[in-house]
Design a protein around this motif. Structure first.
Motif, PDB file in Angstrom:
ATOM      1  N   ILE A   1      40.685  41.244  40.851  1.00 26.32           N
ATOM      2  CA  ILE A   1      40.603  41.448  39.391  1.00 26.32           C
ATOM      3  C   ILE A   1      39.534  40.512  38.841  1.00 26.32           C
ATOM      4  O   ILE A   1      39.709  39.294  38.806  1.00 26.32           O
TER       5      ILE A   1
ATOM      6  N   LEU B   1      44.532  31.533  32.630  1.00 28.83           N
ATOM      7  CA  LEU B   1      45.610  32.385  33.126  1.00 28.83           C
ATOM      8  C   LEU B   1      46.969  31.814  32.758  1.00 28.83           C
ATOM      9  O   LEU B   1      47.109  30.606  32.604  1.00 28.83           O
TER      10      LEU B   1
ATOM     11  N   VAL C   1      46.557  47.642  35.333  1.00 25.67           N
ATOM     12  CA  VAL C   1      47.187  46.651  36.202  1.00 25.67           C
ATOM     13  C   VAL C   1      48.426  47.248  36.867  1.00 25.67           C
ATOM     14  O   VAL C   1      48.699  46.978  38.038  1.00 25.67           O
TER      15      VAL C   1
ATOM     16  N   LEU D   1      42.052  36.814  41.981  1.00 22.69           N
ATOM     17  CA  LEU D   1      41.797  36.851  40.543  1.00 22.69           C
ATOM     18  C   LEU D   1      40.573  35.993  40.248  1.00 22.69           C
ATOM     19  O   LEU D   1      40.398  34.934  40.847  1.00 22.69           O
TER      20      LEU D   1
ATOM     21  N   ALA E   1      40.030  38.210  35.037  1.00 21.24           N
ATOM     22  CA  ALA E   1      41.492  38.182  34.961  1.00 21.24           C
ATOM     23  C   ALA E   1      41.969  37.462  33.708  1.00 21.24           C
ATOM     24  O   ALA E   1      43.134  37.562  33.323  1.00 21.24           O
TER      25      ALA E   1
END
Ligand SMILES: [Zn+2]
Length: 390
Positions: free
Chosen positions: A124, A161, A103, A153, A127
């Protein structure tokens, strides 16, 4: 304010493979249209197999497209979809987590101006597989992205998240694609024969990658059918224990085979790039070799969980079929091939019992993803099912 999409033709182009997601596609196209507002951080959520990364790549292609539509034919579209566009970077992992270093490198890339395209897009996948520390590395760049940078993401749900990241992203929620949509895709894109495509799509329950596997891998559909049958035939705790053991052994073997293959390829690539031909790794590179071995182990652990989770989803669909018989909904069964066994199970239990078993399946999934040894969780579940069928 113009509404350029009112008379827009069907999406087409790069959007052809984003099936059953009309609302999400419209949202992306609106944002990328001349009058739209383009957020610089996006969060694409949806269940596994619903096409999160396909949708993210399609949007990236639309942003890079020479005609601005995601035509699917221009060089920018073709290279973005193929994963070779210099301004589109995709990070995916088949391990338990995304490394902080990965990352960090991505954040550095995000700072650079686009080389050829109009934007720099960073995608990503998975994620949700970032630690709190890794989220922090990402946070700064998502808070204040350079002007041409767009982050995308992908995760199963927004709750996966960190709230600090989530609150800075524009959310796009994918639906579970219908069996009809998935079946049509298999026929159109992969040339699968209609009857097989319908069966594979129904068995995969909206998971596009899995549907393709069922349609193309010999014996995969038959094995699924067999495991549904054996689930419904469990009658004693002893049988349940044996079945759980066999299942976990099979999942481990399947995961190991795949992980070993990837590990071998990784190792060969590493040796080649280090210019080592005799297989003798000099001391200075041994730490890196050890890291590759660690990666292989983590990959295998995750794969075992993935295989078992797929089994549990199948078990869930079988029990849901039983429940739909209790309720007399007349809905088409997912597991139509084992209809007699499903009818029999329904005759020997009640809706109340079946509902409790459905909860137990969900609980087993949560326990496995929460690091309970898989064998323990599966044994407990199958024993419960066996006892309820008596
Ligand atoms: Zn294009």
């Amino acid at each position: 304010m113009s509404t350029p999409l009112q008379d827009a033709p069907p999406a087409g182009g790069v959007w052809d493979e984003v099936v059953g997601q009309d609302a999400a596609v419209a949202q992306f196209r609106r944002a990328a249209s001349p009058g739209g507002s383009l957020a610089q951080a996006w969060l694409v959520t949806g269940p596994p197999g619903s096409g999160r990364s396909t949708a993210a790549r399609a949007f990236a292609a639309m942003l890079q497209c020479e005609t601005g539509t995601g035509c699917g034919h221009c060089r920018a579209c073709v290279t973005t979809v193929a994963g070779t566009h210099p301004d589109v970077t995709v990070v995916a992992t088949d391990k338990l987590s995304i490394a902080k270093e990965e990352v960090r490198a991505l954040v550095m890339t995000a700072q650079r101006a686009p080389a050829t395209g109009r934007r720099r897009v960073l995608i990503i996948e998975d994620a949700d597989r970032m630690s709190a520390g890794t989220f922090n590395v990402l946070l700064k760049s998502i808070e204040e992205p350079p002007p041409a940078t767009v982050w995308m993401l992908c995760a199963p749900s927004a709750e996966d998240l960190a709230p600090t990241i989530r609150s800075r992203c524009r959310l796009v929620t994918l639906a579970i694609p219908s069996a009809q949509d998935v079946s049509a895709l298999l026929q159109r894109r992969d040339g699968v024969e209609a009857g097989l495509a319908v069966r594979a799509a129904r068995a995969a329950q909206g998971h596009i990658g899995l549907a393709l596997r069922y349609a193309t891998q010999d014996g995969a559909l038959a094995a699924r059918e067999e495991s549904a049958r054996s689930l419904l035939s469990l009658r004693s705790t002893g049988q349940a224990v044996l079945a759980a053991q066999a299942l976990v052994e099979r999942a481990t073997a399947e995961a190991k085979e795949h992980a070993d293959q990837v590990a071998l390829e990784d190792k060969e690539r590493f040796l080649r790039s280090a210019g080592i031909e005799d297989g003798k790794v000099p001391p200075a590179l041994r730490a890196q070799m050890r890291q590759l071995e660690e990666d292989a182990k983590r990959r295998q652990t995750r794969l075992v969980r993935d295989v078992l989770d797929r089994y549990l989803l199948d078990a869930h669909s079988v029990l849901r079929d039983v429940l739909s018989r209790h309720l007399g909904t007349g809905a088409e069964l997912v597991n139509i091939e084992v209809e007699p066994e499903i009818d029999q199970a329904a005759a020997h239990s009640t809706g109340h019992i079946t509902l409790a078993l459905l909860d137990a399946v969900q609980e087993a999934r949560e326990r496995i993803s929460g690091n309970v040894p898989p064998l323990l969780a599966i044994e407990a579940l199958l024993a419960r099912i066996a006892v309820s069928h008596r």
